[in-house]
Design an enzyme around this catalytic site. Sequence first.
Site: not given
Length: 239
Positions: A8, A10, A59, A86, A138, A151-152, A155, A184
Amino acid sequence: MKQVLITGASGGIGKALALACSRAGYYVIAHYNKNQQKAQAVLDEIQASGGKGELLQFDIADRETCKTVLESYIEKAGSFWGVICNAGIHSDNAFPAMPEEEWDAVVHTNLDSFYNVLHPLVMPMCRKKCGRIITIASISGIMGNRGQVNYSASKAGIIGATKALAVELASRSITVNCIAPGVIETDMIQDLQMEYVLPTIPMKRVGKPEEVASLAVFLLSEEASYITRQVISVNGGMA
């Protein structure tokens, strides 16, 4: 020159990681999936400043592709000194309204990629008995976040996997650590209502990608050889 793979790479934190690693003297393998133009811009910036590197496309959610691409690269160029996991996605929604597709996409991409990316790379690092692995989690994986149950979960899973892998690889002199950024300054926070977010941050500001990247560079270094199994937050005091 030691090789460091950054998934990641980019944009956002990934770009900062790539540039910081290049400045520290590493050969940067800048991974991307779809946005070749942005990845090439990062590589151009690295090379314009005298650094060295190349692009690598795959991917992270596709296990067989990861295995094929990464094993082929190692056969050609040797094992990596460092890997920074990342890349990831988010798809925010209140849990009662979250369709299964949003859960699956985030959890499978973010958490499965831990296995997909690292599994082909670990044994070559073990044979050399050295190396650095850094995962990017995160604050959401530490304290949870409204609208980010998927998401939680992903992570938090990365944090647990990182700690377990650190124990397995410690005797091989391979450190495995996790960086958990807070809020961030990246595209990910564009939709946040900052008037509500800033009061939750003791330092009353958002972080910069470079503040995450500088920690990663230290964890890659020889000076960090006795630091492993740690989750280090970069969040202005939120947790």
